[in-house]
Structure formats: C-alpha cells, structure tokens
Design a protein around this motif. Structure first.
Motif, short mmCIF file in Angstrom:
data_model
loop_
_atom_site.label_atom_id
_atom_site.label_comp_id
_atom_site.label_asym_id
_atom_site.label_seq_id
_atom_site.Cartn_x
_atom_site.Cartn_y
_atom_site.Cartn_z
N ARG A 88 0.84 -1.20 0.00
CA ARG A 88 0.00 0.00 0.00
C ARG A 88 0.88 1.26 0.00
O ARG A 88 0.60 2.22 -0.72
N VAL A 89 1.90 1.24 0.83
CA VAL A 89 2.81 2.40 0.91
C VAL A 89 3.51 2.62 -0.44
O VAL A 89 3.63 3.75 -0.92
N ALA A 90 3.96 1.53 -1.05
CA ALA A 90 4.65 1.65 -2.35
C ALA A 90 3.71 2.18 -3.42
O ALA A 90 4.13 2.94 -4.30
N ALA A 91 2.45 1.78 -3.37
CA ALA A 91 1.49 2.17 -4.41
C ALA A 91 0.98 3.60 -4.22
O ALA A 91 0.79 4.33 -5.19
N TYR A 92 0.75 4.01 -2.97
CA TYR A 92 0.09 5.29 -2.71
C TYR A 92 0.98 6.35 -2.07
O TYR A 92 0.64 7.53 -2.08
N GLY A 93 2.09 5.93 -1.47
CA GLY A 93 2.90 6.85 -0.70
C GLY A 93 2.55 6.75 0.77
O GLY A 93 1.45 6.34 1.14
N VAL A 112 -5.45 5.95 2.03
CA VAL A 112 -5.57 4.49 2.02
C VAL A 112 -4.61 3.87 3.03
O VAL A 112 -4.96 2.94 3.77
N VAL A 113 -3.39 4.38 3.08
CA VAL A 113 -2.40 3.88 4.04
C VAL A 113 -2.87 4.15 5.46
O VAL A 113 -2.74 3.30 6.36
N ARG A 114 -3.44 5.33 5.67
CA ARG A 114 -3.96 5.67 7.00
C ARG A 114 -5.03 4.67 7.42
O ARG A 114 -5.01 4.16 8.55
N ASP A 115 -5.97 4.37 6.52
CA ASP A 115 -7.04 3.43 6.85
C ASP A 115 -6.49 2.04 7.14
O ASP A 115 -6.95 1.35 8.06
N ARG A 116 -5.50 1.61 6.35
CA ARG A 116 -4.96 0.27 6.55
C ARG A 116 -4.12 0.19 7.83
O ARG A 116 -4.04 -0.86 8.45
N LEU A 117 -3.47 1.28 8.22
CA LEU A 117 -2.79 1.30 9.51
C LEU A 117 -3.80 1.13 10.65
O LEU A 117 -3.53 0.45 11.64
N CYS A 118 -4.95 1.74 10.48
CA CYS A 118 -6.01 1.59 11.48
C CYS A 118 -6.47 0.13 11.52
O CYS A 118 -6.67 -0.45 12.60
N GLY A 119 -6.63 -0.48 10.35
CA GLY A 119 -6.99 -1.90 10.30
C GLY A 119 -5.91 -2.78 10.90
O GLY A 119 -6.21 -3.77 11.57
N LEU A 120 -4.65 -2.40 10.69
CA LEU A 120 -3.55 -3.16 11.27
C LEU A 120 -3.57 -3.05 12.79
O LEU A 120 -3.30 -4.03 13.50
#
Length: 301
Positions: free
Chosen positions: A104-109, A114-122
């Motif tokens: 996600r980080v590689a794709a979006y920065g 999106v990275v913020r949301d996935r960190l929350c999911g993590l």
C-alpha cells in the motif's frame, strides 16, 4: 443469502476458465478472479476454502510479476481476514504488517488516506492478536498521517485504543479518552454513522483495548451505536453493541442492567443469518452470562 454466494462463485469460476483459455498472458486476470472468489467464500463463512483460492491467486501473481506487485495488496488483505476468522490472529497481523502494508505504501505513498485506513486496520489486527504495543504503534502512525484531514472513524478507533492501552502516561491517556468522546459527538452531529462496519469496529475496540468501563467515551459511544444499529437496520451491529453494553454494566457491578442488555443481545443474535456469526456471538454472550453469575455469587447479600 447462501444461494446468492453460490451463484456469484459460479460466475467467477466461469470467468476464471475463460481467462485461462486465453493463454498465459491472462494469468493475472485469473489471479484477480480467484481473489474475488476468496472474498465470496469469506462472506459465506468458508474460511478454509477461501484460504486455498487466495493462496492460489497470490502464487499466480508472484510467478508472473514477483512478490512486490501491487496487485497482491487486496488479496493479502483478504487473506488476513481469513486467518483472523480461523483464530490465527498473530499470523493475520504479521501478514498485514509485512506483506500488505508495504505494498500500500509503495502504491500510494506513506501519507495517503488508504495507508492511513490500513494502519487503522492493522491496529485492530494487533489488538486481536493481543499485542498492545504493536497496536499502539500502528495507531500512532495512523494519527500522524495528515492530522488536518478528516478521518473520524480511523481517529476514533486510534484514540479509543490509546484510551485503553496507554500505560504510565495518564495525561496522554486522558487526552485520548477526551478526544474519542469529542469524535463520537462530532460523528453523531454530522450524521457520519453511515457505515455500520465502522461503528462496529469502534465498539469492538472498547473490549479489545480494555477501555475502562467508566471512561467518559463509553456511554455516548454505546448509545450512538445502538441508534446507528436501529437506524441502519443492522442486526449484527445491535448484537455486538448490546454485548458491549452488557460487559460495561457487568464491569460496573450493575448486574440487573447487564442481564437486560444480554437479553437484548441474544434477541439480536437469534436474528442473524450466518450460523458461524451466531455461534461466535452466542459464545460471547455465554461468557458474559457466566461472568454475571460469578459476580452475583460473590456479591454481599
């Protein structure tokens, strides 16, 4: 409905066969369809079968493009969900942390929403794995991304986790509890309780993070969640929230109120369509009932 899942899966298998017939150049398309089949199997509570096709999808993409292709991100996310449903919580969190999030980080920065949301999911995944330190780290990284950009649900879960998990820094813990309370009020005032899944995740965070039952955010969050469940017609959200209310009342020694909330929870659980979800929540309800009975047996008469 179970038949709808079967029909969807049949269509996806036909699509996979059609792509295969077009030759090796369409292996990535086959992989994408297999990932969709995995998602359908997750929804139909067939976690073991979902894992098989998701791993097949991953193998196809890795064979064609290597292990770092962004096409893998969604499949890793789905596989993480499967592992969590199978009770493999740490394996799920590690997969999301080491395979999905870097893609996600590689794709979006590193600062994308999106990275913020996935960190929350993590963070939630680490909570389910019982690793509070890793969860706090994920939530801290979530909150550090574009703090001026509205992200009420992600921020709410992050501050709820900090409210329960922070140790040794009472001022920071109280600040997160207060901020979580403000976010609940802001979400309600702005009618942002539209997504039942997000509200359920916030309610689940209370127990997973060990938020104190008397924290100022608990009462308004549970009240708003009940309203959201009724407004959205979400039997699942109502079941989860009534269980949380019963836990809260049990922790506060309000046994009669806990009993009443547990009765409401069981009524909602009985209305759930998925057998696996019903069984899981029934087990939670039984544990709370046992806790109520144990507390009553030791209470002064």
């Amino acid at each position: 409905h179970r038949n709808d899942f079967a029909i969807a899966e049949a269509h996806f298998w036909r699509a996979a066969d059609a792509y295969r017939s077009l030759g090796p150049d369409h292996e990535p398309d086959v992989a994408a369809v297999l990932s969709n089949i995995g998602a359908v199997r997750i929804q139909s509570e067939r976690a073991d079968e979902a894992e098989v096709v998701l791993r097949d999808s991953i193998a196809l993409v890795e064979a064609s493009f290597g292990p770092d292709n962004p096409l893998l991100a969604n499949t890793f996310q789905n596989l993480g969900s499967v592992l969590g449903e199978q009770g493999r919580a740490r394996e799920s969190a590690e997969l999301l942390a080491t395979r999905e999030l870097p893609l996600r980080v590689a794709a979006y920065g590193p600062t994308h929403a999106v990275v913020r949301d996935r960190l929350c999911g993590l963070g939630m995944a680490w909570l389910r794995a019982g690793d509070g330190a890793a969860a706090l780290d994920a939530y801290a990284r979530c909150l550090a991304i574009a703090p001026s950009q509205p992200a009420p649900h992600a921020d709410l879960r992050a501050h709820l986790a900090r409210c329960g998990l922070l140790r040794g820094d009472e001022a920071a813990r109280r600040a997160s509890c207060d901020r979580a309370r403000d976010l609940v009020d802001e979400a309600a005032a702005g009618d942002r309780w539209r997504d039942s899944v997000e509200v359920e995740a916030a309610v689940s965070t209370l127990a997973l993070a060990g938020v104190p039952a008397d924290a100022p955010v608990v009462e308004p969050l549970l009240a708003r969640a009940v309203e959201a469940g009724r407004d959205r017609g979400s039997t699942y959200l109502l079941a989860v929230t009534h269980l949380a209310v019963a836990r809260r009342d049990l922790d506060l020694g309000r046994h009669a109120d806990a009993d009443a909330a547990l009765t409401r929870a069981r009524e909602s659980i009985a209305g759930l369509r998925r057998p696996g979800t019903r069984a899981t929540l029934t087990a939670d309800a039984d544990r709370i009932a046992a806790g109520i009975a144990a507390r009553r047996s030791t209470s002064p008469r």
